[in-house]
Write an enzyme that holds these catalytic residues in place. Structure first.
Site, PDB file in Angstrom:
ATOM      1  CG  ASN A  41      16.333  12.456 -47.196  1.00  0.00           C
ATOM      2  OD1 ASN A  41      16.852  13.267 -46.445  1.00  0.00           O
ATOM      3  ND2 ASN A  41      16.058  11.221 -46.833  1.00  0.00           N
TER       4      ASN A  41
ATOM      5  CG  MET B 246       6.325   7.345 -31.240  1.00  0.00           C
ATOM      6  SD  MET B 246       6.438   5.625 -30.755  1.00  0.00           S
ATOM      7  CE  MET B 246       8.015   5.425 -30.070  1.00  0.00           C
TER       8      MET B 246
ATOM      9  CG  HIS C  20      15.727  15.788 -41.036  1.00  0.00           C
ATOM     10  ND1 HIS C  20      16.862  15.782 -40.274  1.00  0.00           N
ATOM     11  CD2 HIS C  20      15.420  14.492 -41.264  1.00  0.00           C
ATOM     12  CE1 HIS C  20      17.226  14.536 -40.066  1.00  0.00           C
ATOM     13  NE2 HIS C  20      16.377  13.726 -40.642  1.00  0.00           N
TER      14      HIS C  20
ATOM     15  CE  LYS D  45       7.510   4.679 -34.620  1.00  0.00           C
ATOM     16  NZ  LYS D  45       7.987   5.649 -35.601  1.00  0.00           N
TER      17      LYS D  45
END
Length: 454
Positions: free
Chosen positions: A303, A354, A377, A453
């Site tokens: 980004n 995941m 991405h 996470k």
DNA sequence: ATGTTC
């Protein structure tokens, strides 16, 4: 439209895309100074103004758009290799590693780290990025050549970052954040290009670690601040836009230069953030698995807006390339490449979800011609967060992945449901489309072992 | 993505 729109995808991926993507690609094609084409990657989906997965380059008479970078400025992926085969690590030790990483790596919405940066030092950090935090003792100087821009993008202007943005980051250096950000221990599952894999030190069966995160509250606040600045600039320079979310300012204007200076400060913050996280990662491995030797493979953002030279219609031109949810994937011989990577294109890291695969790719000369040296991405969402929460239960997702030998450690059960593998498209299909278009070549596939996470 | 709706 000043230029055509160009979408890189397979028919199946195009069919799965929201019509909003096509509308946004078309809107971007109308912007002042856009060069060649408004592009979208195969994982493109609806974003703020620009699609996520959008790439657009502007010449010096064009504009800079905060919507072409997004809110999570310099979100990116760092890959670290552990130089140890998974087979040499017992399940018990992997479990201890998962627990240690979970307590060592701060993650989650509003998560705070142990490092407080004083105001004076923050100016240096925003100016120098990973280079500054290495001097402060986080990681090693040998890491720096393996970070995009050698760890520090030039042209940052901390004075163009609001006090509010600076305040928000106060305790956020060395934190993952939430949403799709993660730290994942993976094993190299398949080598597709053994020559490039050898250059990158990737060997089948060995452990690597992916760190996916960005510039946290600082970058988000910069985007929010400049959304207002750009809106004012758009009306004062008299642009007419198809979508008010595409507000921007001339690259040479005071507003445009201010945004670029602040955005580059956020890039440096993100590079420093991933560097500090690498240091925490090493501490964790040192406690649990000291046989591992953690070395940075590369660190690349998806980004950003970057000033680059490209050949357009046969002549070399200075362009400002906006990549939003699109990884920089420059061809062999790119500026600031480490000497060890002389023979290969810029490394590209594509996170799946995941429980599914991630991929290592490398940029190509063809990608330089077709997409200003850009690739996809990630997998891209198939279900909205709301839909995913209705469809999946976080605790059940964790159990199912554990049954496959994948250890998930998350601060948020709801977050796991939102990030369930079934909420994402097939990353392999996206990567295959990028390779088929010649934008990058596939080097290796990675499979998850431990996922930390927010 | 985000002190998840100043």
């Amino acid at each position: 439209m000043r230029v055509p729109g160009r979408l890189f995808a397979t028919e199946a991926l195009v069919r799965a895309m929201d019509n909003k993507v096509f509308e946004q690609v078309r809107n971007v094609a109308t912007l002042p100074g856009i060069v060649s084409a408004s592009l979208a990657m195969p994982d493109a989906h609806w974003g703020y103004g620009f699609p996520i997965g959008g790439v657009a380059a502007f010449d010096e008479d064009g504009i800079v758009c905060m919507g072409g970078v997004g809110y999570d400025i310099s979100c990116g992926v760092r890959l670290v290799r552990a130089n140890i085969p998974r087979g040499e690590v017992s399940p018990k030790v992997l479990g201890r590693l998962a627990d240690d990483l979970f307590t060592t790596i701060p993650a989650g919405l509003g998560s705070e780290g142990a490092i407080k940066v004083t105001e004076g030092r923050l100016e240096e950090l925003l100016d120098q990025g990973a280079r500054f935090v290495v001097e402060q003792g986080y990681g090693r100087s040998e890491d720096l050549p393996f970070i995009e821009e050698l760890g520090s993008v030039p042209g940052a202007d901390p004075s163009k970052v609001s006090a509010h943005a600076k305040r928000r980051q106060r305790s956020q250096l060395g934190t993952l954040g939430s949403g799709n950000h993660y730290l994942e221990v993976q094993q190299v599952d398949a080598i597709h290009d053994s020559t490039t894999a050898r250059v990158l030190g990737l060997r089948a069966g060995e452990l690597v670690i992916s760190i996916h995160c960005g510039s946290r509250g600082l970058g988000h606040q910069i985007a929010t601040d400049y959304q207002h600045t750009m809106a004012a600039a758009t009306s004062s320079y008299g642009f007419t836009l198809p979508d008010r979310e595409l507000v921007g300012a001339p690259l040479k204007s005071a507003e445009g230069l201010a945004y670029l200076g602040a955005m580059r400060a956020a890039i440096n913050y993100a590079l420093a953030n991933r560097q500090v996280l690498t240091d925490l990662l090493r501490q964790s491995f040192e406690r649990v698995l000291p046989e591992a030797e953690l070395e940075v493979v590369y660190d690349v953002s998806h980004n950003t807006c970057k000033e680059e030279e490209h050949v357009v219609d046969g002549h070399r031109q200075r362009l400002w390339v906006h990549r939003k949810g699109a990884t920089r994937a420059l061809g062999p011989g790119w500026p600031h490449h480490p000497s060890a990577y002389e023979s290969i294109g810029q490394p590209v890291f594509i996170g799946g979800s995941m429980g599914t695969s991630s991929y290592v790719l490398a940029g190509t000369s063809e990608g330089m011609r077709r997409s200003f040296g850009s690739a996809c991405h990630g997998a891209g969402r198939a279900l909205s967060r709301t839909a995913a929460k209705q469809r999946f239960r976080g605790d059940q997702v964790v159990r199912e992945l554990a049954a496959q030998g994948i250890l998930v450690r998350s601060h948020s059960v709801r977050g796991v449901a939102e990030e369930a593998p079934g909420a994402y498209k097939d990353v392999g299909e996206v990567v295959a489309a990028v390779e088929a278009a010649g934008l990058s070549t596939t080097v290796a596939r990675l499979l998850p072992v431990i996922s930390v996470k927010g």
